[in-house]
Motif scaffolding. Sequence first.
Motif, PDB file in Angstrom:
ATOM      1  N   TRP A 252      35.188 -35.592 -54.005  1.00 42.38           N
ATOM      2  CA  TRP A 252      33.889 -35.610 -53.320  1.00 42.38           C
ATOM      3  C   TRP A 252      33.492 -34.225 -52.810  1.00 42.38           C
ATOM      4  CZ3 TRP A 252      33.868 -33.907 -48.319  1.00 42.38           C
ATOM      5  CH2 TRP A 252      35.104 -33.935 -47.634  1.00 42.38           C
ATOM      6  N   VAL A 253      34.478 -33.351 -52.612  1.00 41.30           N
ATOM      7  CA  VAL A 253      34.177 -32.006 -52.119  1.00 41.30           C
ATOM      8  C   VAL A 253      33.374 -31.220 -53.149  1.00 41.30           C
ATOM      9  CG1 VAL A 253      35.220 -29.796 -51.433  1.00 41.30           C
ATOM     10  CG2 VAL A 253      36.211 -31.948 -50.632  1.00 41.30           C
ATOM     11  N   VAL A 254      33.622 -31.470 -54.423  1.00 41.87           N
ATOM     12  CA  VAL A 254      33.014 -30.692 -55.504  1.00 41.87           C
ATOM     13  C   VAL A 254      31.590 -31.184 -55.762  1.00 41.87           C
ATOM     14  CG1 VAL A 254      33.193 -29.974 -57.904  1.00 41.87           C
ATOM     15  CG2 VAL A 254      35.278 -30.322 -56.544  1.00 41.87           C
ATOM     16  N   LYS A 255      30.623 -30.330 -55.532  1.00 37.22           N
ATOM     17  CA  LYS A 255      29.221 -30.682 -55.738  1.00 37.22           C
ATOM     18  C   LYS A 255      28.776 -30.162 -57.107  1.00 37.22           C
ATOM     19  CE  LYS A 255      28.910 -32.698 -51.747  1.00 37.22           C
ATOM     20  NZ  LYS A 255      30.303 -32.650 -51.319  1.00 37.22           N
ATOM     21  N   LYS A 256      28.778 -31.075 -58.085  1.00 35.60           N
ATOM     22  CA  LYS A 256      28.515 -30.693 -59.473  1.00 35.60           C
ATOM     23  C   LYS A 256      27.070 -30.256 -59.702  1.00 35.60           C
ATOM     24  CE  LYS A 256      31.848 -34.137 -61.134  1.00 35.60           C
ATOM     25  NZ  LYS A 256      32.015 -35.331 -61.988  1.00 35.60           N
ATOM     26  N   GLU A 257      26.172 -30.608 -58.790  1.00 37.39           N
ATOM     27  CA  GLU A 257      24.758 -30.282 -58.995  1.00 37.39           C
ATOM     28  C   GLU A 257      24.444 -28.809 -58.756  1.00 37.39           C
ATOM     29  OE1 GLU A 257      25.198 -31.886 -54.745  1.00 37.39           O
ATOM     30  OE2 GLU A 257      26.000 -32.311 -56.746  1.00 37.39           O
ATOM     31  N   LYS A 258      25.379 -28.045 -58.218  1.00 39.36           N
ATOM     32  CA  LYS A 258      25.135 -26.618 -57.983  1.00 39.36           C
ATOM     33  C   LYS A 258      26.064 -25.800 -58.879  1.00 39.36           C
ATOM     34  CE  LYS A 258      28.615 -25.428 -54.657  1.00 39.36           C
ATOM     35  NZ  LYS A 258      28.981 -24.356 -53.748  1.00 39.36           N
ATOM     36  N   GLU A 259      25.763 -24.518 -59.012  1.00 37.78           N
ATOM     37  CA  GLU A 259      26.616 -23.613 -59.771  1.00 37.78           C
ATOM     38  C   GLU A 259      27.673 -23.023 -58.837  1.00 37.78           C
ATOM     39  OE1 GLU A 259      26.568 -23.266 -63.081  1.00 37.78           O
ATOM     40  OE2 GLU A 259      25.012 -24.822 -62.975  1.00 37.78           O
ATOM     41  N   PHE A 260      28.887 -22.904 -59.317  1.00 35.34           N
ATOM     42  CA  PHE A 260      29.937 -22.257 -58.541  1.00 35.34           C
ATOM     43  C   PHE A 260      30.963 -21.647 -59.483  1.00 35.34           C
ATOM     44  CE2 PHE A 260      31.096 -26.782 -58.835  1.00 35.34           C
ATOM     45  CZ  PHE A 260      32.382 -26.716 -59.353  1.00 35.34           C
TER      46      PHE A 260
END
Length: 349
Positions: A252-260
């Motif tokens: 849940w920590v990983v927000k796939k909707e943004k670039e990182f």
Amino acid sequence: MKKTPLYQAHLRHGGRMVEFAGYALPLQYTSIVEEHLAVRRAAGLFDVSHMGEFLIRGREALAFLQWATANDAAKLKVGRAQYSMLPNARGGVVDDIYLYRLAEEEYLMVVNAANIAKDFAHLKELSRGFAVELTDLSEETALLALQGPKAASLLQGLTDADLSQRKKNDVFSARVAGRPARLARTGYTGEDGFELFLAPEDAEAVFEALLEAGATPAGLGARDTLRLEAGFPLYGHELTDDTNPLCTPWAWVVKKEKEFHGKEAMLATPCAEKLVGLVLEVGIPREGYRVYSGDRPVGRVTSGGYSPLLEKGIALAYVEKEAQEPFFVEVRGRKAGASLSPLPFVPLK
């Protein structure tokens, strides 16, 4: 070994000192179980001054943190904090961190003690091209953690802040026992509580004031059993440079909707294993013990120990993705039956 500002105080209070991440820290004062239960039932006080603190500021601080961390830093308002991770180029985890927004263009990042140098070098490399300034404040910061259901009421008698108005993950300035502090309603035990950022010269006075007010001093042993019961990861065990966080309960920590940084590699890495919680019928599991599905070895324990609340052995373990019950853990040459458990292992407030 390095010493925290509270080294002499630990000795006075009977702390059994051990080496951890290059620091001399108390493993326990009385017993791990007593200190564990004090945190679950009242309030325990930890010295976590060995942790690392980085100040990140500048007009592109947010843009930099969006690229460097897996969570969405843009959701942080001033005075709020979030749990996050630093992904690497291959989709693994450099470290798991806590990020605090102190001002519009100023953030504080708390990192694991063993990773301070590695994390700072990693962030400095990623910061190239961003209008951002990074400062390592680790040696200039003392950190206490007051944890437990009575933490707020105990601390309220020593601070000028109205703690009843402060929510989980709030961060704010206050005075504690007459000393300036930054308080955060965060912690690593699964209980309510506060972390207190202090100048090193103020740490001992605040530590003693909290003990005088009724807190129980607690060491590394209880800190580990508490986080395990709470189902929290420990870097180097559940999370590593080679761990894909999407294959863990903390996806849940990983927000796939943004670039990182490392996003493509992370999304492209399949999950051959899953991380599960196990409760043993008998025996105490330890790191590295083998896990079986029936007679077939399918994984290994990453963290294990005794749960004072369940009065049983519990473990976090990586097992093959398709592995099914019945599970067994090999404890000292014998297979102990183990049942799957949701995380956290015990109900927490």
